[in-house]
Design an enzyme around this catalytic site. Sequence first.
Site, mmCIF file in Angstrom:
data_model
loop_
_atom_site.group_PDB
_atom_site.id
_atom_site.type_symbol
_atom_site.label_atom_id
_atom_site.label_comp_id
_atom_site.label_asym_id
_atom_site.label_seq_id
_atom_site.Cartn_x
_atom_site.Cartn_y
_atom_site.Cartn_z
ATOM 1 N N GLY A 186 44.854 30.928 35.775
ATOM 2 C CA GLY A 186 45.893 31.863 36.234
ATOM 3 C C GLY A 186 46.524 31.355 37.511
ATOM 4 N N VAL B 273 47.809 23.093 33.223
ATOM 5 C CA VAL B 273 46.982 23.072 32.001
ATOM 6 C C VAL B 273 47.032 24.452 31.351
ATOM 7 C CG1 VAL B 273 45.362 21.223 32.628
ATOM 8 C CG2 VAL B 273 44.863 23.552 33.328
ATOM 9 N N ASN C 159 40.203 32.621 38.292
ATOM 10 C CA ASN C 159 41.021 33.704 38.835
ATOM 11 C C ASN C 159 41.711 34.520 37.746
ATOM 12 O OD1 ASN C 159 43.185 34.928 40.776
ATOM 13 N ND2 ASN C 159 44.358 33.661 39.345
ATOM 14 N N TYR D 10 38.197 47.766 32.717
ATOM 15 C CA TYR D 10 38.423 46.723 33.726
ATOM 16 C C TYR D 10 37.243 46.666 34.694
ATOM 17 C CZ TYR D 10 41.058 44.288 37.485
ATOM 18 O OH TYR D 10 41.502 43.428 38.463
ATOM 19 N N ALA E 10 34.236 44.989 33.082
ATOM 20 C CA ALA E 10 34.380 43.532 33.012
ATOM 21 C C ALA E 10 34.167 42.904 34.382
ATOM 22 C CB ALA E 10 35.772 43.181 32.486
HETATM 23 N N1 LIG Z 1 46.574 42.091 42.360
HETATM 24 C C1 LIG Z 1 45.545 42.836 42.671
HETATM 25 O O1 LIG Z 1 45.680 43.882 43.346
HETATM 26 C C2 LIG Z 1 44.142 42.440 42.274
HETATM 27 C C3 LIG Z 1 43.069 43.167 42.821
HETATM 28 C C4 LIG Z 1 41.781 42.816 42.492
HETATM 29 C C5 LIG Z 1 41.557 41.770 41.619
HETATM 30 N N2 LIG Z 1 42.617 41.091 41.093
HETATM 31 C C6 LIG Z 1 42.303 39.999 40.182
HETATM 32 O O2 LIG Z 1 42.897 38.820 40.674
HETATM 33 C C7 LIG Z 1 43.207 37.961 39.588
HETATM 34 C C8 LIG Z 1 44.653 37.525 39.692
HETATM 35 O O3 LIG Z 1 45.464 38.699 39.661
HETATM 36 P P1 LIG Z 1 47.011 38.676 40.080
HETATM 37 O O4 LIG Z 1 47.275 39.996 40.707
HETATM 38 O O5 LIG Z 1 47.344 37.438 40.792
HETATM 39 O O6 LIG Z 1 47.695 38.677 38.636
HETATM 40 P P2 LIG Z 1 49.188 38.319 38.204
HETATM 41 O O7 LIG Z 1 50.094 38.254 39.382
HETATM 42 O O8 LIG Z 1 49.491 39.267 37.105
HETATM 43 O O9 LIG Z 1 49.052 36.822 37.647
HETATM 44 C C9 LIG Z 1 48.254 36.628 36.560
HETATM 45 C C10 LIG Z 1 47.955 35.147 36.408
HETATM 46 O O10 LIG Z 1 46.947 35.026 35.415
HETATM 47 C C11 LIG Z 1 47.488 34.420 34.258
HETATM 48 N N3 LIG Z 1 47.038 35.164 33.093
HETATM 49 C C12 LIG Z 1 47.325 36.441 32.747
HETATM 50 N N4 LIG Z 1 46.710 36.751 31.598
HETATM 51 C C13 LIG Z 1 46.017 35.641 31.226
HETATM 52 C C14 LIG Z 1 45.193 35.318 30.135
HETATM 53 N N5 LIG Z 1 44.992 36.180 29.132
HETATM 54 N N6 LIG Z 1 44.645 34.085 30.094
HETATM 55 C C15 LIG Z 1 44.871 33.175 31.068
HETATM 56 N N7 LIG Z 1 45.651 33.412 32.125
HETATM 57 C C16 LIG Z 1 46.209 34.632 32.197
HETATM 58 C C17 LIG Z 1 48.991 34.414 34.401
HETATM 59 O O11 LIG Z 1 49.528 33.303 33.719
HETATM 60 P P3 LIG Z 1 51.089 33.252 33.254
HETATM 61 O O12 LIG Z 1 51.898 33.187 34.524
HETATM 62 O O13 LIG Z 1 51.208 31.992 32.469
HETATM 63 O O14 LIG Z 1 51.344 34.490 32.494
HETATM 64 C C18 LIG Z 1 49.131 34.347 35.922
HETATM 65 O O15 LIG Z 1 48.988 33.020 36.369
HETATM 66 C C19 LIG Z 1 42.876 38.729 38.311
HETATM 67 O O16 LIG Z 1 41.593 38.356 37.859
HETATM 68 C C20 LIG Z 1 42.850 40.172 38.790
HETATM 69 O O17 LIG Z 1 42.042 40.981 37.975
HETATM 70 C C21 LIG Z 1 43.900 41.398 41.405
#
Ligand SMILES: NC(=O)c1ccc[n+]([C@@H]2O[C@H](COP(=O)([O-])OP(=O)(O)OC[C@H]3O[C@@H](n4cnc5c(N)ncnc54)[C@H](OP(=O)(O)O)[C@@H]3O)[C@@H](O)[C@H]2O)c1
Length: 244
Positions: A13, A58, A88, A153, A156
């Site tokens: 990600g 990748v 991530n 969520y 997981a």
């Molecule tokens: N944002 C928050 O408040 C928050 C809080 C706690 C934890 N998190 C965790 O932090 C991590 C990153 O979150 P984020 O907020 O940065 O998310 P985001 O902005 O929605 O970005 C998601 C990233 O993950 C990739 N992705 C989405 N679904 C995927 C899948 N099925 N398989 C592989 N890659 C996938 C996307 O790739 P593409 O660009 O190619 O679609 C993108 O690079 C996640 O694990 C999330 O649960 C986030």
Amino acid sequence: MTETAARTVLVTGGSRGIGAGITRELVARGRQVACGYRGNREAAEKLRADAPDRVLPVHYDLADAATATTVVGTVLEQFGTLDALILNAGTWNGGKLSTMDPLAWWRVVELNLGGVAALARAALPALRASGDPSIVIVSSVIGVIGHAGDTAYASAKAALIGFARSLAKETGRDGLRVNVLAPGFVDTDMTAEVSAKARDGIERATVLGRFGTVPEIARAAVFLSEDATYCTGSVLTADGGWSI
Ligand SMILES: NC(=O)c1ccc[n+]([C@@H]2O[C@H](COP(=O)([O-])OP(=O)(O)OC[C@H]3O[C@@H](n4cnc5c(N)ncnc54)[C@H](OP(=O)(O)O)[C@@H]3O)[C@@H](O)[C@H]2O)c1
């Protein structure tokens, strides 16, 4: 590890949000980065523009865990080593247990846990060959304290903590450190649809009074990956005090 060492890190990600921030932070440290994307190759390619020889987009989709071995092979072919994983990528789908479709509920757990476990398993031989291997798993503070409307969520993300601590115990004598980052609310696409009212409530409940930024969370992830050399099985909360 010096700032110039040819350390290779695979970030899932890595194309957007927190993962893109992690990719940028690693590039700034001189690392070789395999930047995982699911559908947005263009965003990963843009990150490559900053360091063409050191960033490799990748494809890795949590929904297609069977490709994990191929992904690791691609990274080794390009860079020759794989020293660290920053797992991530994650996916969110909310709903109360009483109303959420059971298959959709299970899918959230399957993707977030299964996609991480498959890549960690596939990377173990390469990590064991590294002089300073580490895995960081991006969980969520919701996996620690729970959150109404998020039983899938949270399940997981909590499971990832148990996974990381167990893997840390299995591999510590190989020198592998396995740690967890548990962010709170961070400004990314994932939280873009939080309503103004809900956001206001979250900010009032957060000790620092605001959402986290991508660079702040990215630095915490890279700290666990590279600097926290006596930490394994640790869960680092980065939530501005929301959970205390
Ligand atoms: N944002 C928050 O408040 C928050 C809080 C706690 C934890 N998190 C965790 O932090 C991590 C990153 O979150 P984020 O907020 O940065 O998310 P985001 O902005 O929605 O970005 C998601 C990233 O993950 C990739 N992705 C989405 N679904 C995927 C899948 N099925 N398989 C592989 N890659 C996938 C996307 O790739 P593409 O660009 O190619 O679609 C993108 O690079 C996640 O694990 C999330 O649960 C986030």
